[in-house]
Scaffold this motif. Structure first.
Motif, PDB file in Angstrom:
ATOM      1  N   LEU A   1      13.240 -17.732   8.989  1.00 22.88           N
ATOM      2  CA  LEU A   1      14.573 -17.667   8.381  1.00 22.88           C
ATOM      3  C   LEU A   1      14.614 -18.374   7.032  1.00 22.88           C
ATOM      4  N   VAL A   2      13.982 -19.534   6.947  1.00 20.45           N
ATOM      5  CA  VAL A   2      13.955 -20.262   5.675  1.00 20.45           C
ATOM      6  C   VAL A   2      13.159 -19.474   4.632  1.00 20.45           C
ATOM      7  N   SER A   3      12.070 -18.854   5.043  1.00 19.20           N
ATOM      8  CA  SER A   3      11.283 -18.059   4.093  1.00 19.20           C
ATOM      9  C   SER A   3      12.072 -16.864   3.579  1.00 19.20           C
ATOM     10  N   ILE A   4      12.799 -16.221   4.465  1.00 19.34           N
ATOM     11  CA  ILE A   4      13.640 -15.102   4.027  1.00 19.34           C
ATOM     12  C   ILE A   4      14.719 -15.596   3.072  1.00 19.34           C
ATOM     13  N   PHE A   5      15.333 -16.734   3.389  1.00 22.91           N
ATOM     14  CA  PHE A   5      16.359 -17.310   2.510  1.00 22.91           C
ATOM     15  C   PHE A   5      15.767 -17.651   1.144  1.00 22.91           C
ATOM     16  N   GLN A   6      14.567 -18.238   1.134  1.00 22.26           N
ATOM     17  CA  GLN A   6      13.938 -18.590  -0.139  1.00 22.26           C
ATOM     18  C   GLN A   6      13.561 -17.343  -0.936  1.00 22.26           C
ATOM     19  N   ALA A   7      13.148 -16.293  -0.256  1.00 27.41           N
ATOM     20  CA  ALA A   7      12.791 -15.067  -0.968  1.00 27.41           C
ATOM     21  C   ALA A   7      14.021 -14.398  -1.568  1.00 27.41           C
ATOM     22  N   VAL A   8      15.124 -14.435  -0.838  1.00 31.39           N
ATOM     23  CA  VAL A   8      16.346 -13.792  -1.327  1.00 31.39           C
ATOM     24  C   VAL A   8      16.935 -14.568  -2.502  1.00 31.39           C
TER      25      VAL A   8
ATOM     26  N   PHE B   1      10.437 -27.587   4.892  1.00 37.67           N
ATOM     27  CA  PHE B   1       9.952 -28.579   5.848  1.00 37.67           C
ATOM     28  C   PHE B   1      11.059 -29.186   6.707  1.00 37.67           C
ATOM     29  N   VAL B   2      12.152 -29.576   6.097  1.00 34.44           N
ATOM     30  CA  VAL B   2      13.206 -30.305   6.810  1.00 34.44           C
ATOM     31  C   VAL B   2      13.841 -29.480   7.930  1.00 34.44           C
ATOM     32  N   PRO B   3      14.197 -28.222   7.739  1.00 32.65           N
ATOM     33  CA  PRO B   3      14.759 -27.464   8.860  1.00 32.65           C
ATOM     34  C   PRO B   3      13.796 -27.308  10.036  1.00 32.65           C
ATOM     35  N   LYS B   4      12.499 -27.167   9.741  1.00 30.63           N
ATOM     36  CA  LYS B   4      11.518 -27.071  10.820  1.00 30.63           C
ATOM     37  C   LYS B   4      11.450 -28.373  11.604  1.00 30.63           C
ATOM     38  N   LEU B   5      11.487 -29.481  10.898  1.00 28.03           N
ATOM     39  CA  LEU B   5      11.461 -30.784  11.544  1.00 28.03           C
ATOM     40  C   LEU B   5      12.693 -30.996  12.416  1.00 28.03           C
ATOM     41  N   ILE B   6      13.835 -30.608  11.913  1.00 30.74           N
ATOM     42  CA  ILE B   6      15.079 -30.742  12.685  1.00 30.74           C
ATOM     43  C   ILE B   6      15.040 -29.828  13.909  1.00 30.74           C
ATOM     44  N   ALA B   7      14.553 -28.623  13.752  1.00 29.35           N
ATOM     45  CA  ALA B   7      14.460 -27.704  14.893  1.00 29.35           C
ATOM     46  C   ALA B   7      13.522 -28.254  15.959  1.00 29.35           C
ATOM     47  N   ALA B   8      12.393 -28.812  15.556  1.00 26.87           N
ATOM     48  CA  ALA B   8      11.452 -29.381  16.522  1.00 26.87           C
ATOM     49  C   ALA B   8      12.075 -30.560  17.251  1.00 26.87           C
ATOM     50  N   MET B   9      12.803 -31.413  16.536  1.00 28.26           N
ATOM     51  CA  MET B   9      13.448 -32.558  17.184  1.00 28.26           C
ATOM     52  C   MET B   9      14.517 -32.113  18.168  1.00 28.26           C
ATOM     53  N   VAL B  10      15.277 -31.090  17.817  1.00 28.77           N
ATOM     54  CA  VAL B  10      16.313 -30.579  18.733  1.00 28.77           C
ATOM     55  C   VAL B  10      15.677 -29.995  19.987  1.00 28.77           C
ATOM     56  N   VAL B  11      14.613 -29.237  19.821  1.00 30.23           N
ATOM     57  CA  VAL B  11      13.940 -28.645  20.987  1.00 30.23           C
ATOM     58  C   VAL B  11      13.349 -29.743  21.864  1.00 30.23           C
TER      59      VAL B  11
END
Length: 89
Positions: free
Chosen positions: A34-41, A51-61
């Motif tokens: 999702l972040v890659s698609i957002f960055q491409a758009v 990096f930060v959204p992935k880190l937050i997602a891992a912590m939530v999981v």
């Protein structure tokens, strides 16, 4: 200890490893996509944005599914340790 027993124990360990790691890896992969698609758009190339959204997602999981992961691993380790006398003797 037969070779069949060793292969069975190894297969069980790998299956458990995949089962425990899949929720974290799947969520981080989905967030990364999702972040890659957002960055491409938007044509924003910021490293922390990836990096930060992935880190937050891992912590939530880990916070949500962590107790299940720990109990699954502890059950497997307990079964393995309890089976040592029957394997050796």
């Amino acid at each position: 200890m037969t070779s069949q027993l060793v292969l069975t124990m190894g297969r069980d360990a790998l299956t458990l490893l995949l089962m425990v790691s899949m929720p974290v890896l799947g969520s981080v992969m989905a967030v990364g996509l999702l972040v890659s698609i957002f960055q491409a758009v938007t044509q924003i190339n910021e490293a922390t944005l990836a990096f930060v959204p992935k880190l937050i997602a891992a912590m939530v999981v880990f916070a949500v599914i962590g107790p299940w992961m720990i109990s699954t691993l502890v059950d497997y380790i307990r079964r393995t340790i309890e089976s040592i006398p029957s394997i050796v003797g």
